[in-house]
Design a protein around this motif. Structure first.
Motif, mmCIF file in Angstrom:
data_model
loop_
_atom_site.group_PDB
_atom_site.id
_atom_site.type_symbol
_atom_site.label_atom_id
_atom_site.label_comp_id
_atom_site.label_asym_id
_atom_site.label_seq_id
_atom_site.Cartn_x
_atom_site.Cartn_y
_atom_site.Cartn_z
ATOM 1 N N HIS B 377 0.710 -1.477 0.339
ATOM 2 C CA HIS B 377 -0.246 -0.068 -0.188
ATOM 3 C C HIS B 377 0.584 1.037 -0.109
ATOM 4 N N GLU B 462 -7.639 5.730 -3.789
ATOM 5 C CA GLU B 462 -6.650 5.171 -4.852
ATOM 6 C C GLU B 462 -7.989 4.588 -5.940
ATOM 7 N N ILE B 500 -3.901 -4.928 -6.085
ATOM 8 C CA ILE B 500 -5.676 -4.647 -6.281
ATOM 9 C C ILE B 500 -6.474 -5.753 -5.568
#
Lengths: 499, 573
Positions: B377, B462, B500
Motif C-alpha cells: 500500500h 486509490e 488490488i
C-alpha cells in the motif's frame, strides 16, 4: 627588544599562572596536610580548575590585538578567542576528571594524582595559545610526560604498567620525530615563530621542496600520535585498557583537544593557502594527507570497534574514529569559510570532552562497583541502576550523533564544513561511518536495557558527589544539543579571527 | 506575518516530551499513575490535533479561504509562485530562531498535506497507549519511550525548517529501536530492531548531506545572482524580515528551487544539474522509511518484531513520515530532479505494489500478511507522488491518512488476536468472529478499505491515484539513451491494478480463515472477548475509514490545497 608590559599582558596567561600556583598548593597540601584534610585536595583541585575556567570568559582578548596577529610575551603567546575556547574546555575537563577520580581506590585517594592532572592541564592550556615552536614543544611535553605517569599510575597492576610503558615509548618516539620536523623547519627559515616561518618560506625556497614536505610529514606524525589517528594509533587500545579508568577518560579528552587546537593553528600559520613552494600548493599537500588519515582513522576505528568485547577497548577504537571525524573539520580549512571549519572543530571537541567524560564517568563507576570491564556484563544495568544506564546511554547517543544530544550538532557542523569546502565525498564517507559506529553504540545500549544478567537484582548505588558530576555532564550534553547550541557555536566561530 | 506568537503545534510537540520525562521519574510500581499520565498526554495531544485539523479545514474552506484564493488565482491565470503558495498555505505557524549564524530556526506550521497527518498521529498515539494498557514488563520505560517517539513523529510533520525536520526524524529513531528491541517478539526483535534502525539512518544521513549541499547552493544563490529575488521575497513577506541568504527554512529553500538555484551544473558533467544529482539521495533517502523497493526489506521484519503499539505507530504513522519527507524535502525542494527521476522510480513503486501483495498472499503468519500489505500500500503512495499531477498526488495524500488508520487498525487486530490465542499461524486460527465479534468486524472494515471498496476511504484514495496515472500518461516520458519510453504510465496502471486483485485475495483468505473458519474450542477455550480499552481503539481507528469514505470532502480539498503549490513548482498549471 622592547620591554614587556607585564601587567597588561597578564590576563593572557592568567590560567597558566593559576594552574602553576594550584599545583604548588596541592603539592604542599598533600604533603603537609593533616590526614583528615587530604580529602579536601580533591575539592581544592576541582573547584579551583572550574574557577580558573571562568578566567578566559571574564578577561576576553582585545580584537584589535588578535586581528592584527600581534603576539604577547615576546612572540610566544597567542591571545585570541581560539585559545580561550580551548582553555575553558581543558580546565573543565581537568575539573571533572578530578571529581570522577575521587572515589577510585588506588588512584583518587593519592594526592599526587591531582597534582599530575593539574600539571598536564597546564601543558594543554599552554599548547592552546602557543605561537612558537619552542613553546609548542615545551607545552607538548608538559602535557605528555604527566600522562605517561598517569597511565602507569597503578603501580601494582601489570596492565597499567604495560600501558604506561607502551605509551611512553611510542610517545617519546613520536615526540622525537616531531622535534626533528621542527628543527628542519627552523633550519630552513631561521626562525621558530610560527607566523614568521610562513613568511620566510615566501621569500622563496628553490629545490628544498622534498625536505619541507618531509618536515611537514614528520610534524603530522607527531600530531597523529597525539590525537590517536591511524596509522599512529597502536598505543590507544592498550593504554585505554590498561590505564586506570579515570586516567583513560582524561587521556582521551585532554591530549586530543589540545593537539587539535595546535594542529589547526600550526597548519594555518605555517602552511597558509597562499604558500606555494616549487609549484606545489602546500595547503593541498597537507589537506590531502589529512584527508587520507581521516578516512582511514574513521573506517578502521569503527570497523575494529565492532569486534570488541571490552568496554574500554571499544571506547578506544571509537576514539580513533572520533579523531577521524574531527580531522574533517581541520581539512575543511581549505574551504571558503574557515570560521565554519574552526567552529566545527572547536564545537566538536567541546562536546566530545563532555560526552567522553560522561561515558567514562559511567563506566568508571560500573567498573568500580562490579570489577568487570566486559560489555556483556553491562546486561540489565537498567534494572540495577536506571540512572547510571541513562547517563551512559546519553553519552553513547552523543558519541553516535543522535539528537537531542550535543553529538548530533557536532557531527552536523563537521559535515556542513566539509560540504562547504567541496569535500562532499569525504562527507559521504563520514556519514557511512557514523552508521557503522551507531551499530556498536546501540548494541551496548541494547545490552543495558534489554538483556538480563545474573546480577539483575543487585542494585548499584551512585555516590552523591559522583551523581552530581555525572548529572551535570549529562545536562551539558543535552543542553549543547538543544538550547545552548547557539551561544557555544557562535563563540567557537570567533575562533578563526585570530588565525 | 507575525510568527512569534505561541502555536498550538508547539504544545503538541512538547506535551509528549514532558510527559515522557515525567513518566521516567514516576515510581515504577505505580502502574496506574504511569498509565494515567500516558493516556492524559495522548488524549490531550489528540484533542489538540483535532483542533488543528478542524482549524485548518476552516482555514481552507472559509469564504475567501485558502482554497478560494488558490482557485481564483488559477482562474485569473496569474503565474503562480510555488514558494508563495506554500508560504500562504501554512497555518498555526511559530518561529523562534535557534542557531542564528547558520539560519536554523525552530519553525512549525501545517499545510494541507501535514494537517491530516497530525490528526492521524494523535489517533494512533491514543490507540497505542490504550493497547499497551496491560504491558507487564517495565511499563514505565515503555510508556516514556513511546511518548518520545510520538513527539519525534509530530516534529517531522510540522517542521517548516529542514534542519528541524532532520532533528526530529532522527530523534524518533532511537526510542523506536529500544521499544522494538526491548519489548518486541523475542525471536526476532534484536535483529529486526537493528536492521530497521540502520536502514532508516543510512537513508536519512545521505539525505542530510544532500540537504547541507542545498543549503549552501541556495545561500550562494541568494547572496549572489538571486539577491534581488531574496530582497523581493523579504519585502513581500514570504520570508520573515530577519532572514539571511543562508537559511534552512523550507520556504526559503523552495524559493531558491523555483528561481533556479539548483540548476547549476556540477561535477563538470553536461546535463547533470545539482537538482538531478541530489534528488535520488533526498527522495530515496526518505523513501527507505516509506518502504520503497528495494529498500523495503526492513519493514516486514520490523513490523512483525515490534510490540503491537509500536507496529501501529510504525506502519501507521512512521512510514508516512518517510513518504511525507520524501515529498517535502525531495520533490518540493528539487522539482527538476523529480521530473527527471520519478519516471523511472515509478517502476520501483510498481514492484512495491504487486510484489508486496504477492508476498503477503503467501504468508502463514498473520502479522507478516499485514507487514507486506503495508509495503504494497505504501507503494501506492509513492506511485501517487510519481504522477506529479493534482489528482494523483491528492490521492496519495489521502492514501497516507487512510492507510495509516487502516494498518494501525490491522496491527491492533493482530495484537488482540495474538494476545489471546498466543499464535499468529493463520491455518491454526479460525472462527474468531464468534468470540471476538468486534475484532472481526474491525478486520472486515479494514480489509474492505484495503481492497479499495467504494464507501470506504481506500476507494477515494486509490481511485484518484489511478486516475492521475492515466492523466499523466501523456505528459510523462522516459529517455533511455536513444530510446524514448512514453505513454507507459497507462501500462503501469493496469499492472498495479493486479495488486488490488491480489490484495482482495489475501484479505478474503485471512478473513475467511481467521474469523469465519472453524473454531477450535478445545485449543482456544480460554480465549475471551476484548476489553473496553481495546474497543475504543477499534472505534477510534475504524470510524475515520467509514467517515472519510462516505464523505471525502472532509479531507480532499484540504489535501488538494497542500498539493497545489507542488504542482506549481513542478511546472503544471
Amino acid at each position: 627588544m622592547e620591554g614587556i608590559n607585564l601587567w597588561a599582558q597578564l590576563p593572557s596567561v592568567l590560567p597558566e599562572v593559576g594552574l602553576t600556583t594550584l599545583a604548588i598548593v596541592v603539592l604542599f597540601a598533600d604533603l603537609y596536610g593533616a590526614p583528615g584534610t587530604r580529602r579536601n585536595v580533591v575539592f581544592i583541585s576541582a573547584v579551583s580548575m572550574a574557577l580558573l575556567a571562568l578566567v578566559p570568559l571574564i578577561w576576553t582578548p582585545d580584537p584589535a590585538l588578535y586581528e592584527n596577529g600581534e603576539l604577547l610575551w615576546g612572540g610566544m603567546v597567542n591571545y585570541d578567542p581560539l585559545s580561550q575556547i580551548f582553555k575553558v574546555m581543558l580546565l573543565l575537563a581537568g575539573a571533572v576528571t578530578c571529581l570522577m577520580a575521587a572515589g577510585d581506590r588506588g588512584v583518587g585517594d593519592k594526592g599526587e594524582f591531582y597534582l599530575i592532572v593539574i600539571v598536564a592541564t597546564l601543558g594543554g592550556v599552554m599548547m592552546s595559545s602557543a605561537s612558537d615552536l619552542i613553546l609548542v614543544f615545551v607545552a607538548l611535553e608538559t602535557l605528555s610526560i604527566p600522562l605517561y605517569m598517569l597511565a602507569s599510575f597503578r603501580r601494582g597492576d601489570l596492565r597499567s604498567a604495560e600501558g604506561g610503558m607502551k605509551y611512553f615509548l611510542y610517545g617519546a618516539f613520536a615526540s622525537a620525530i616531531m622535534l626533528f620536523g621542527f628543527s628542519l623547519l627552523y633550519g630552513f627559515t631561521g626562525t621558530t615563530n610560527l607566523a614568521d616561518i610562513a613568511s620566510a618560506f615566501d621569500g622563496g625556497l628553490e629545490g628544498g621542496l622534498i625536505a619541507v614536505m618531509t618536515a611537514l610529514v614528520m610534524v603530522v606524525v607527531g600530531f597523529g600520535f597525539k590525537i590517536g589517528a591511524v596509522p599512529f594509533h597502536f598505543w590507544t587500545p592498550d593504554v585505554y585498557e590498561g590505564a586506570p579508568t579515570p586516567v583513560t577518560a582524561f587521556v582521551s579528552v585532554s591530549s586530543k583537544a589540545a593537539s587539535f587546537v595546535l594542529l589547526v593553528r600550526f597548519m594555518t600559520a605555517v602552511f597558509p593557502p597562499e604558500l606555494v613552494l616549487g609549484g606545489v600548493v602546500m595547503q593541498d599537500f597537507w589537506v590531502n594527507l589529512l584527508v587520507v588519515i581521516s578516512i582511514v582513522s574513521m573506517t578502521l576505528g569503527n570497523v575494529v570497534a565492532l569486534r570488541q568485547s571490552n568496554i574500554k577497548r571499544l571506547l578506544a577504537y571509537s576514539s580513533i574514529a572520533q579523531a577521524g571525524y574531527t580531522l574533517i573539520g581541520v581539512v575543511a580549512l581549505q574551504g571558503p569559510d574557515d570560521s565554519l571549519a574552526v567552529a566545527s572543530v572547536s564545537f566538536y571537541m567541546f562536546m566530545y570532552i563532555f560526552t567522553n567524560l560522561l561515558v567514562f564517568g559511567g563506566v568508571i563507576l560500573f567498573i568500580a562497583k562490579t570489577g568487570t570491564e566486559e560489555i556483556a556484563d553491562l546486561a540489565g544495568l537498567n534494572r540495577r541502576s536506571p540512572w547510571l544506564a541513562l547517563f551512559i546511554t546519553i553519552g553513547l547517543l552523543s558519541l553516535g550523533g543522535i539528537p537531542p544530544t550535543a553529538g548530533f550538532f557536532g557531527k552536523f557542523f563537521l559535515f556542513q564544513a566539509a560540504v562547504n569546502a567541496n569535500l562532499v565525498g569525504l562527507a559521504l564517507i563520514a556519514v557511512t561511518n557514523a552508521i557503522i559506529a551507531l551499530y556498536y553504540y546501540l548494541v551496548v545500549i541494547k545490552i543495558m536495557y534489554v538483556d538480563s544478567g545474573p546480577d539483575d537484582d543487585k542494585s548499584i548505588g551512585i555516590p552523591r558527589a559522583y551523581g552530581w558530576s555525572l548529572g551535570i555532564t549529562a545536562a551539558v550534553v543535552i543542553l549543547m544539543g538543544t538550547i545552548a547550541v547557539t551561544p557555544i557555536f557562535d563563540w567557537a566561530a570567533l575562533g578563526s579571527l585570530g588565525l | 506575518m507575525d510568527l512569534t506568537g505561541f502555536s498550538v503545534l508547539t504544545a503538541i510537540i512538547f506535551i509528549p516530551i514532558v510527559a515522557g520525562v515525567v513518566i521516567l521519574f514516576l515510581d515504577r510500581n505505580n502502574r496506574d499513575l504511569v498509565r494515567g499520565v500516558g493516556i492524559t498526554a495522548a488524549a490531550a495531544v489528540l484533542a489538540l490535533s483535532l483542533a488543528v485539523f478542524l482549524g485548518y479545514d476552516s482555514f481552507v474552506k472559509a469564504a475567501g479561504g485558502l482554497a478560494e484564493q488558490q482557485m481564483s488565482m488559477l482562474d485569473a491565470g496569474i503565474e503562480l509562485s510555488g514558494a508563495q503558495m506554500f508560504a500562504d498555505a501554512l497555518a498555526f505557524e511559530q518561529r523562534v530562531v535557534w542557531v542564528e549564524s547558520l539560519g536554523i530556526a525552530y519553525h512549525v506550521g501545517v499545510d494541507g498535506v501535514s494537517a491530516p497527518m497530525v490528526l492521524l498521529t494523535g489517533m494512533v498515539a491514543v490507540a497505542g497507549v490504550l493497547i499497551s494498557w496491560n504491558i507487564e514488563d517495565r511499563l514505565r520505560e515503555f510508556m516514556a519511550f513511546f511518548m518520545f517517539l510520538v513527539a519525534g513523529v509530530y516534529g517531522v510533520f510540522i517542521a517548516v525548517d529542514l534542519f528541524m525536520l532532520f532533528f526530529f526524524y532522527e530523534l524518533a529513531i532511537f526510542p523506536m529501536y529500544l521499544l522494538i528491541a526491548g519489548w518486541g517478539w523475542v525471536k526476532l526483535r534484536e535483529y529486526a530492531a537493528m536492521k530497521l534502525t540502520l536502514y532508516i539512518l543510512v537513508g536519512s544521513v545521505f539525505a542530510l548531506v544532500g540537504a547541507v549541499a542545498m543549503y549552501f547552493a541556495a545561500g550562494a544563490f541568494f547572496s549572489g545572482g538571486g539577491a534581488d529575488v531574496f530582497q523581493a521575497a523579504v519585502e513581500s513577506g514570504i520570508l520573515p524580515a530577519d532572514s539571511q541568504p543562508y537559511s534552512w527554512s523550507i520556504v526559503h529553500l523552495t524559493l531558491a528551487a523555483e528561481n533556479g538555484a539548483y540548476a547549476i551544473e556540477i561535477l563538470g558533467i553536461e546535463g547533470l544539474s545539482f537538482a538531478r544529482f541530489w534528488f535520488p539521495f533526498m527522495f530515496m533517502g526518505f523513501g527507505v522509511l516509506a518502504g520503497v523497493f528495494p529498500f523495503h526489506n526492513w519493514s516486514p521484519d520490523g513490523h512483525v518484531a515490534a510490540p503491537t503499539a509500536v507496529s501501529m505507530i510504525h506502519a501507521g504513522v512512521l512510514m508516512k513520515v518517510g513518504a511525507f519527507a520524501a515529498l517535502r524535502a525531495g520533490m518540493q525542494l528539487l522539482p527538476d530532479g523529480a521530473q527527471t527521476h520519478l519516471p523511472w522510480i515509478i517502476f520501483l513503486t510498481l514492484i512495491n505494489v504487486v510484489y508486496g501483495a504477492l508476498i503477503a498472499f503467501r504468508q502463514r503468519d498473520f502479522k507478516y500478511v499485514i507487514g507486506f500489505s503495508s509495503v504494497s500500500h505504501m507503494g501506492l503512495v509513492s506511485m501517487g507522488w510519481a504522477t506529479m499531477n493534482l489528482t494523483g498526488m491528492t490521492g496519495a495524500g489521502i492514501q497516507m491518512f487512510s492507510h495509516g488508520a487502516m494498518t494501525a487498525l490491522f496491527f491492533g487486530v493482530v495484537g488482540m488476536v495474538y494476545d489471546r490465542a498466543h499464535t499468529r499461524d493463520i491455518p491454526s486460527l479460525g472462527g474468531f468472529m464468534k468470540v471476538m465479534p468486534w475484532v472481526g468486524v474491525a478486520f472486515v472494515i479494514g480489509g474492505l478499505t484495503s481492497m479499495g471498496m467504494p464507501g470506504l476511504s481506500g476507494f477515494i484514495a486509490e481511485f484518484p491515484i489511478f486516475q492521475g496515472m492515466w492523466a499523466a500518461s501523456e505528459q510523462v516520458s522516459l529517455q533511455l539513451g536513444i530510446f524514448q519510453l512514453s505513454n507507459y504510465y497507462s501500462i503501469i496502471v493496469i499492472v498495479s491494478a493486479l495488486g488490488i486483485v491480489i490484495t482482495a485475495a489475501y484479505v478474503l483468505r485471512v478473513a475467511g480463515q481467521v474469523f469465519f473458519g472453524e473454531f477450535d474450542a478445545e485449543r482456544f477455550h480460554d480465549v475471551g472477548d476484548i476489553a473496553t480499552t481495546d474497543r475504543i481503539v477499534l472505534i477510534l481507528l475504524g470510524a475515520p475509514l467509514i467517515i472519510l469514505g462516505l464523505y471525502p470532502p472532509i479531507m480532499a480539498p484540504m489535501i488538494e490545497s497542500g498539493i497545489r503549490p507542488l504542482i506549481a513548482l513542478l511546472g503544471g498549471g
